[in-house]
Design a protein around this motif. Sequence first.
Motif, PDB file in Angstrom:
ATOM      1  N   ARG A 433       0.669  -1.282  -0.018  1.00 22.56           N
ATOM      2  CA  ARG A 433      -0.047  -0.127  -0.030  1.00 22.56           C
ATOM      3  C   ARG A 433       0.779   1.359  -0.168  1.00 22.56           C
ATOM      4  O   ARG A 433       0.529   2.334  -0.329  1.00 22.56           O
ATOM      5  CB  ARG A 433      -0.732   0.034   1.128  1.00 22.56           C
ATOM      6  CG  ARG A 433      -2.092  -1.149   1.192  1.00 22.56           C
ATOM      7  CD  ARG A 433      -3.027  -0.700   2.329  1.00 22.56           C
ATOM      8  NE  ARG A 433      -3.468   0.479   2.107  1.00 22.56           N
ATOM      9  CZ  ARG A 433      -4.053   1.290   3.358  1.00 22.56           C
ATOM     10  NH1 ARG A 433      -4.246   0.636   4.461  1.00 22.56           N
ATOM     11  NH2 ARG A 433      -4.347   2.463   3.144  1.00 22.56           N
ATOM     12  N   ASP A 434       2.092   1.263   0.327  1.00 22.08           N
ATOM     13  CA  ASP A 434       2.911   2.320   0.619  1.00 22.08           C
ATOM     14  C   ASP A 434       3.783   2.318  -0.516  1.00 22.08           C
ATOM     15  O   ASP A 434       4.603   1.271  -0.600  1.00 22.08           O
ATOM     16  CB  ASP A 434       3.413   2.315   2.112  1.00 22.08           C
ATOM     17  CG  ASP A 434       2.446   2.748   3.206  1.00 22.08           C
ATOM     18  OD1 ASP A 434       1.861   3.692   3.062  1.00 22.08           O
ATOM     19  OD2 ASP A 434       2.348   1.940   3.993  1.00 22.08           O
ATOM     20  N   SER A 435       4.188   3.543  -1.072  1.00 20.57           N
ATOM     21  CA  SER A 435       5.193   3.699  -2.323  1.00 20.57           C
ATOM     22  C   SER A 435       6.085   4.786  -1.644  1.00 20.57           C
ATOM     23  O   SER A 435       6.064   5.512  -1.024  1.00 20.57           O
ATOM     24  CB  SER A 435       4.536   4.046  -3.275  1.00 20.57           C
ATOM     25  OG  SER A 435       5.505   4.292  -4.571  1.00 20.57           O
ATOM     26  N   PHE A 436       7.179   4.168  -2.031  1.00 19.65           N
ATOM     27  CA  PHE A 436       8.591   5.167  -1.693  1.00 19.65           C
ATOM     28  C   PHE A 436       9.463   5.320  -3.000  1.00 19.65           C
ATOM     29  O   PHE A 436      10.022   4.494  -3.729  1.00 19.65           O
ATOM     30  CB  PHE A 436       9.405   4.496  -0.560  1.00 19.65           C
ATOM     31  CG  PHE A 436       8.752   4.159   0.864  1.00 19.65           C
ATOM     32  CD1 PHE A 436       8.901   4.904   1.899  1.00 19.65           C
ATOM     33  CD2 PHE A 436       7.981   3.063   0.944  1.00 19.65           C
ATOM     34  CE1 PHE A 436       8.256   4.879   3.161  1.00 19.65           C
ATOM     35  CE2 PHE A 436       7.289   2.860   2.037  1.00 19.65           C
ATOM     36  CZ  PHE A 436       7.395   3.482   3.009  1.00 19.65           C
ATOM     37  N   PHE A 437       9.720   6.688  -3.106  1.00 13.55           N
ATOM     38  CA  PHE A 437      10.506   6.748  -4.258  1.00 13.55           C
ATOM     39  C   PHE A 437      11.674   7.988  -3.792  1.00 13.55           C
ATOM     40  O   PHE A 437      11.472   8.937  -2.994  1.00 13.55           O
ATOM     41  CB  PHE A 437       9.788   7.882  -5.433  1.00 13.55           C
ATOM     42  CG  PHE A 437      10.453   8.293  -6.452  1.00 13.55           C
ATOM     43  CD1 PHE A 437      10.748   7.169  -7.550  1.00 13.55           C
ATOM     44  CD2 PHE A 437      10.859   9.599  -6.660  1.00 13.55           C
ATOM     45  CE1 PHE A 437      11.505   7.551  -8.525  1.00 13.55           C
ATOM     46  CE2 PHE A 437      11.341   9.706  -7.760  1.00 13.55           C
ATOM     47  CZ  PHE A 437      11.805   9.108  -8.793  1.00 13.55           C
ATOM     48  N   GLU A 456       3.117  -0.500   5.145  1.00 21.06           N
ATOM     49  CA  GLU A 456       3.638   0.643   6.112  1.00 21.06           C
ATOM     50  C   GLU A 456       4.196  -0.111   7.139  1.00 21.06           C
ATOM     51  O   GLU A 456       5.403   0.365   7.779  1.00 21.06           O
ATOM     52  CB  GLU A 456       2.733   1.633   6.560  1.00 21.06           C
ATOM     53  CG  GLU A 456       3.193   2.811   7.336  1.00 21.06           C
ATOM     54  CD  GLU A 456       2.989   2.477   8.992  1.00 21.06           C
ATOM     55  OE1 GLU A 456       3.788   2.884   9.682  1.00 21.06           O
ATOM     56  OE2 GLU A 456       2.109   1.572   8.994  1.00 21.06           O
ATOM     57  N   GLN A 457       3.604  -1.016   7.951  1.00 22.94           N
ATOM     58  CA  GLN A 457       3.851  -1.566   9.096  1.00 22.94           C
ATOM     59  C   GLN A 457       5.503  -2.220   9.187  1.00 22.94           C
ATOM     60  O   GLN A 457       5.871  -2.516  10.132  1.00 22.94           O
ATOM     61  CB  GLN A 457       3.116  -2.579   9.900  1.00 22.94           C
ATOM     62  CG  GLN A 457       2.636  -3.785   9.048  1.00 22.94           C
ATOM     63  CD  GLN A 457       1.423  -3.603   7.948  1.00 22.94           C
ATOM     64  OE1 GLN A 457       1.179  -2.433   7.663  1.00 22.94           O
ATOM     65  NE2 GLN A 457       1.088  -4.638   7.797  1.00 22.94           N
ATOM     66  N   GLU A 458       5.898  -2.564   7.860  1.00 24.64           N
ATOM     67  CA  GLU A 458       7.113  -3.623   8.056  1.00 24.64           C
ATOM     68  C   GLU A 458       8.321  -2.382   8.092  1.00 24.64           C
ATOM     69  O   GLU A 458       9.317  -2.943   8.430  1.00 24.64           O
ATOM     70  CB  GLU A 458       7.253  -3.944   6.459  1.00 24.64           C
ATOM     71  CG  GLU A 458       6.106  -5.164   6.249  1.00 24.64           C
ATOM     72  CD  GLU A 458       6.475  -5.766   4.796  1.00 24.64           C
ATOM     73  OE1 GLU A 458       6.603  -7.099   4.768  1.00 24.64           O
ATOM     74  OE2 GLU A 458       6.070  -5.012   3.883  1.00 24.64           O
ATOM     75  N   VAL A 459       8.129  -1.247   7.930  1.00 19.09           N
ATOM     76  CA  VAL A 459       9.427  -0.191   7.992  1.00 19.09           C
ATOM     77  C   VAL A 459       8.793   1.157   9.025  1.00 19.09           C
ATOM     78  O   VAL A 459       9.332   2.129   8.585  1.00 19.09           O
ATOM     79  CB  VAL A 459       9.671   0.126   6.557  1.00 19.09           C
ATOM     80  CG1 VAL A 459      10.522  -0.902   5.946  1.00 19.09           C
ATOM     81  CG2 VAL A 459       8.509   0.701   5.893  1.00 19.09           C
ATOM     82  N   ALA A 460       7.740   0.732   9.731  1.00 15.89           N
ATOM     83  CA  ALA A 460       7.051   1.933  10.527  1.00 15.89           C
ATOM     84  C   ALA A 460       8.212   2.816  11.236  1.00 15.89           C
ATOM     85  O   ALA A 460       8.212   4.003  11.043  1.00 15.89           O
ATOM     86  CB  ALA A 460       6.181   1.375  11.462  1.00 15.89           C
ATOM     87  N   GLU A 461       8.871   2.355  11.841  1.00 17.30           N
ATOM     88  CA  GLU A 461      10.117   3.017  12.710  1.00 17.30           C
ATOM     89  C   GLU A 461      11.041   3.782  11.924  1.00 17.30           C
ATOM     90  O   GLU A 461      11.190   4.850  12.137  1.00 17.30           O
ATOM     91  CB  GLU A 461      10.968   2.130  13.610  1.00 17.30           C
ATOM     92  CG  GLU A 461      10.099   1.388  14.706  1.00 17.30           C
ATOM     93  CD  GLU A 461       9.322   2.492  15.716  1.00 17.30           C
ATOM     94  OE1 GLU A 461      10.010   3.604  16.117  1.00 17.30           O
ATOM     95  OE2 GLU A 461       8.393   2.494  16.149  1.00 17.30           O
ATOM     96  N   ALA A 462      11.617   3.246  10.950  1.00 19.07           N
ATOM     97  CA  ALA A 462      12.330   3.793  10.111  1.00 19.07           C
ATOM     98  C   ALA A 462      11.796   5.183   9.156  1.00 19.07           C
ATOM     99  O   ALA A 462      12.180   6.115   8.961  1.00 19.07           O
ATOM    100  CB  ALA A 462      13.128   3.023   8.924  1.00 19.07           C
ATOM    101  N   LYS A 463      10.610   4.606   8.974  1.00 19.98           N
ATOM    102  CA  LYS A 463       9.480   5.726   8.246  1.00 19.98           C
ATOM    103  C   LYS A 463       9.512   6.749   8.930  1.00 19.98           C
ATOM    104  O   LYS A 463       9.444   8.209   8.505  1.00 19.98           O
ATOM    105  CB  LYS A 463       8.338   5.021   7.648  1.00 19.98           C
ATOM    106  CG  LYS A 463       7.332   5.831   6.864  1.00 19.98           C
ATOM    107  CD  LYS A 463       6.098   5.035   6.420  1.00 19.98           C
ATOM    108  CE  LYS A 463       5.195   5.903   5.736  1.00 19.98           C
ATOM    109  NZ  LYS A 463       3.821   5.097   5.501  1.00 19.98           N
ATOM    110  N   LYS A 464       9.189   6.761  10.295  1.00 21.40           N
ATOM    111  CA  LYS A 464       8.762   7.891  11.245  1.00 21.40           C
ATOM    112  C   LYS A 464      10.033   8.726  11.450  1.00 21.40           C
ATOM    113  O   LYS A 464       9.623   9.740  11.368  1.00 21.40           O
ATOM    114  CB  LYS A 464       8.290   7.059  12.312  1.00 21.40           C
ATOM    115  CG  LYS A 464       7.925   8.008  13.590  1.00 21.40           C
ATOM    116  CD  LYS A 464       7.392   7.426  14.811  1.00 21.40           C
ATOM    117  CE  LYS A 464       7.380   8.498  15.913  1.00 21.40           C
ATOM    118  NZ  LYS A 464       6.807   7.681  17.084  1.00 21.40           N
TER     119      LYS A 464
END
Length: 671
Positions: A433-437, A456-464
């Motif tokens: 669901r989440d796209s990163f470019f 999102e939940q797979e990389v939540a901390e790094a994303k935050k």
Amino acid sequence: MKWGVQGMRSKTSSFNKEIIKQDFRNVGWISIVYFLGLFFIVPMQLFMEMSKEEPSIPDDRGLFGSIFAYELQLFFLFIMPLLMAVFLFRYLHVKGASDFAHSFPMKRGKLYQHHIVSGVILLILPILLNYLILIITAGAVDVQDYYTVTNLGYWLWLFSTMTLLIFMVGVFVGTLTGLSAVQGILTYILLFLPAGLYVLIAFHLSSYIKGYSGDVVLERSIQYFSPLVDLVEFQRYAPDPAEVPVEKLPLIIYGLVAAAFYVLSLFLYKKRSLESAGRALAVTALNPVFKVGVTFCFALFGGMYFTVSQNEYSWMIMGYFIGGTFGYAAASMLLEKTWRVFNWRHLKGWFGYGAVTCALIAIIPFLWQNYESYVPKSSEVEKVFVSNGYWQYQRMVDEEMEIPFITSVESIQSTIDLHEQLIEVSNPLEDGRDSFFFVYRMEDGSEIYRQYRVDEQEVAEAKKAVYETEEYKKIEYPVLGLDPDKVNRLHIGSYSGQGGKEFYDPELIAGFVEVLKEDIEGISYEDMVTPRGLYSNVHFTVNGNPDNPFHVQLHPSFERTMGWLKEKGFYEEAMTLPADIHRADVYRWPENRDFSNNHVRLIVERLKEEGIEPLEFTSDEKIGSLMKGQQNQEDGAYIVAFYFDERNSDHYEVLSFGKEDAPDFIKEHFE
């Protein structure tokens, strides 16, 4: 002196005007059709427009603009040169005609050159005549609103060059094949082949290589792999800065390519066997290359088709098998001119060509393994851009906006940490669901692009860690860089569609923008990804242009902005109120159900299809409590669907609650 006269006679006799005359009689109709087609699309259209009492408003593309039907111009440009190549060299594909033509006391090369001269004259003449009509018109009347002499000159250059290119490619293919129908089909295949292969290989790589951005590859360079794509890619209605379909350097290259095809065609024409008339390929040595090429292309296409529909590697492999089998069978049928190719001899060939195709398909991703694992070092990075898609970045580039890069050492390192985690958890075939470019601008001036899709939940901390930086917020919320003095109009529209509020007063606009920026600068990661409540859309008209990136969702959690709206008396018009909601339906979040998608709105649709009865509320008090739910949740205890109009069941918004934060009256009912 006598020797000089004999030499001149010999030189003169090498030109046979009777062959030229015969060509004019046989294919002159193509030239006439080409002239009339261009005449009615360009000069005649100009005359009709200028005779109107209220002429259409032309755009700045001149002869490539909307008034002159650029698409129809392309139709004649694509068709006429190929028809000329097919009919001019038709004799090569008919045994009797080929023998008769080559029985003349003339060398093959000379005969070929005579036909080429005929074709070039008959194709350039229609373009030149239309050019002369337009240049005379420009000298007689004022046509500056429609085209300039420079624009007209470029039109002549473009159409002449592309016409000769398509013609020479058609001639080249005609010398390779012994069938006119195959000549027509293979010409377009050859013109599109580099771009088609590019697309297929790019998709193939994006299915195996983590971080590979097919969007960047296809958007930025596909036009360079096919002259036809280069012409078609010209967008007249999009905000494209290009004023002409093909730039000067590519046009020069296309001219050189046309000359190269002339030389290759001459060489093949001289070597071509007279007995090749009627064969699919006149050069039998190319049969294996043709079979491998067709098998490989169809295998990639089959893999792409099944991957798009199923998103599984097993189906991708099945697509390779089915596509490759079909491609090999089609190539064999075409070469042997029979459908009876299902025998042991061809089965052995299928194994051989299949092995070569499998090796090519396997090798391509293997060569890109270093690409997949590469993460730049922070010391090598000057700045980085992070967003949820390539198009956001490209739009800023196209509109020459100042790109809000991340530049601080700490934020760059946080971005690199996120990138490393994405490599570990991403799967190219999983449509998260989440796209990163990512766009890295390196210290040496180069750029590196990567793109990922995960949940999102797979990389939540790094994303935050990235999302809560001040620099990233400037990327996610372009409104932080908005100068309120440039805003002509501000519109706030609630999700319910009821009412709305517009500002034109510069002081009100400046006050709203100020408190909005304060709320965004202090927003938490949780409120960025799963905000609470029903939002309103804010749109700005900047310097008279409503189409800009400065739109934003206004959430109830924006406390300063909500306070400002209430203080000015605009809150009830700008935000969705319980009274604006017709009813709210509450569902228990389904457990142990076979849902292929966790998007909460799709779950509601599935529950409705299954006939699950919701808990319904219509009182403002309870609806007000339900409006405190979260957006964008992928899991929870309860789902709330808000309907704004009893006559429109498709217009609704969805929020959700976990068990711990759900209103008591919901928990009491369902438990």
